[in-house]
Design an enzyme around this catalytic site. Structure first.
Site, PDB file in Angstrom:
ATOM      1  N   THR A  17       0.804  -1.228   0.000  1.00  0.00           N
ATOM      2  CA  THR A  17       0.000   0.000   0.000  1.00  0.00           C
ATOM      3  C   THR A  17       0.839   1.281   0.000  1.00  0.00           C
ATOM      4  O   THR A  17       0.296   2.381  -0.097  1.00  0.00           O
ATOM      5  CB  THR A  17      -0.967   0.018   1.212  1.00  0.00           C
ATOM      6  N   GLY A  18       2.155   1.158   0.086  1.00  0.00           N
ATOM      7  CA  GLY A  18       3.025   2.338  -0.019  1.00  0.00           C
ATOM      8  C   GLY A  18       3.094   2.824  -1.459  1.00  0.00           C
ATOM      9  O   GLY A  18       2.866   2.060  -2.398  1.00  0.00           O
ATOM     10  N   THR A  20       5.590   3.727  -3.484  1.00  0.00           N
ATOM     11  CA  THR A  20       6.597   3.082  -4.348  1.00  0.00           C
ATOM     12  C   THR A  20       6.131   1.691  -4.748  1.00  0.00           C
ATOM     13  O   THR A  20       6.200   1.303  -5.924  1.00  0.00           O
ATOM     14  CB  THR A  20       7.954   2.978  -3.613  1.00  0.00           C
ATOM     15  N   HIS A 247      26.814   2.951  -3.110  1.00  0.00           N
ATOM     16  CA  HIS A 247      26.349   1.834  -2.290  1.00  0.00           C
ATOM     17  C   HIS A 247      27.104   1.764  -0.968  1.00  0.00           C
ATOM     18  O   HIS A 247      28.287   2.094  -0.899  1.00  0.00           O
ATOM     19  CB  HIS A 247      26.563   0.503  -3.025  1.00  0.00           C
TER      20      HIS A 247
END
EC number: 6.2.1.5
Length: 302
Positions: A17-18, A20, A247
């Site tokens: 449900t986010g 992204t 990273h």
């Protein structure tokens, strides 16, 4: 054939449900991926993008038969999401989330020992088997079915390599992003082993970067075990020591993990390397011609 995932893989999205996750769920569905469930605690009973939402991974698995999950949960809660998926005995968890604390990942890695669940990531673009199943955030349209496996620590360099191959008429079996964090679930050797055993994969592109010793270990494994041509590229050739390059795992520390060391080891073990990202495709073509398999790799009709 392919490795890890195919058109029959049933996927659940953790954190569906986010914003992204919603965006990428739609992209994955458009690609043809079988997304059968979503999981967000407290949102069970909702339906998003036509996908039913459940409160727990266990419930989602029991109701839908999902066997792989993809994690788009924010970093503070992502480790718990991976552990929940492992508790439900899923075959694989692909974690996209970046910035998970290293100490959390150490705990997760320990927790997964002796369990059947394979973790890919975190901080990775996901896994895609061309024209069958896309799990993650990679652009689907550049991937076309063929005989080259791709394994990479970098997301964008994966897309660069795949796009070059596709432009040259060379399709791919599966592309696996293993992620750029210092502690991850699946390493180069795990993926190389899978490609080596896969009858459809005829050659492999391996993309590494500065930091750690994963590439050196993979080079040794390739020399001793691999029966297919492998070409490589190492990112970070101009990186200064002690500076993190994008990273969390891309850092030269204690004089170890430099690009030149990695390139030398790969070359010594019979892996041809590209000097720049733009030469990854042509380096593979050269290696394929030497191995006498170039014609076999031309699977895309122009």
């Amino acid at each position: 054939m392919s490795v890890f995932i195919d058109k029959n893989t049933k996927v659940m999205v953790q954190g569906i449900t986010g914003s992204t996750a919603l965006f990428h769920t739609k992209q994955m569905l458009d690609y043809g991926t079988q997304i059968v469930a979503g999981v967000t605690p407290g949102k069970g009973g909702q339906v998003v993008e036509g996908v039913p939402v459940y409160n727990t991974v266990e419930e989602a698995k029991n109701e839908t038969g999902a066997n792989v999950s993809v994690v788009y949960v924010p970093a503070p809660f992502a480790a718990d999401s991976i552990i929940e998926a492992a508790d439900a005995d899923l075959d694989m968890v692909i974690c996209i989330t970046e910035h998970i604390p290293v100490v959390d990942m150490v705990k997760v890695k320990r927790y997964l020992q002796g369990r059947k669940t394979r973790l890919v990531g975190p901080n990775c673009p996901g896994v895609i088997t061309a024209d069958e199943c896309k799990i993650g955030i990679m652009p689907g349209y550049i991937h076309k079915k063929g005989h080259v496996g791709v394994v990479s620590r970098s997301g964008t360099l994966t897309y660069e390599a795949v796009h070059q191959l596709t432009e040259e008429g060379i399709g791919q079996t599966t592309a696996v992003g293993i992620g750029g964090d210092p502690v991850n679930g699946t390493n180069f050797i795990d993926v190389l082993k899978a490609f080596n055993e896969d009858s459809e994969t005829k050659a492999v592109v391996m993309i590494g970067e500065i930091g750690g010793t994963a590439e050196e270990e993979a080079a040794q494994w390739i020399k001793e075990n691999m029966n297919k041509p492998v070409v490589g590229f190492i990112g970070g050739q101009t990186a200064p020591p002690g500076k993190r390059m994008g990273h969390a795992g891309a850092i030269i520390s204690g004089g170890k993990g430099t690009a030149s060391e990695k390139i030398k080891t790969l070359n010594d073990c019979g892996v041809e390397t590209a000097d720049t990202p733009s030469e990854i495709g042509t380096t593979l073509i050269d290696a394929a011609k030497k191995a006498g398999i170039y014609e076999e790799l031309l699977t895309i009709k122009k």
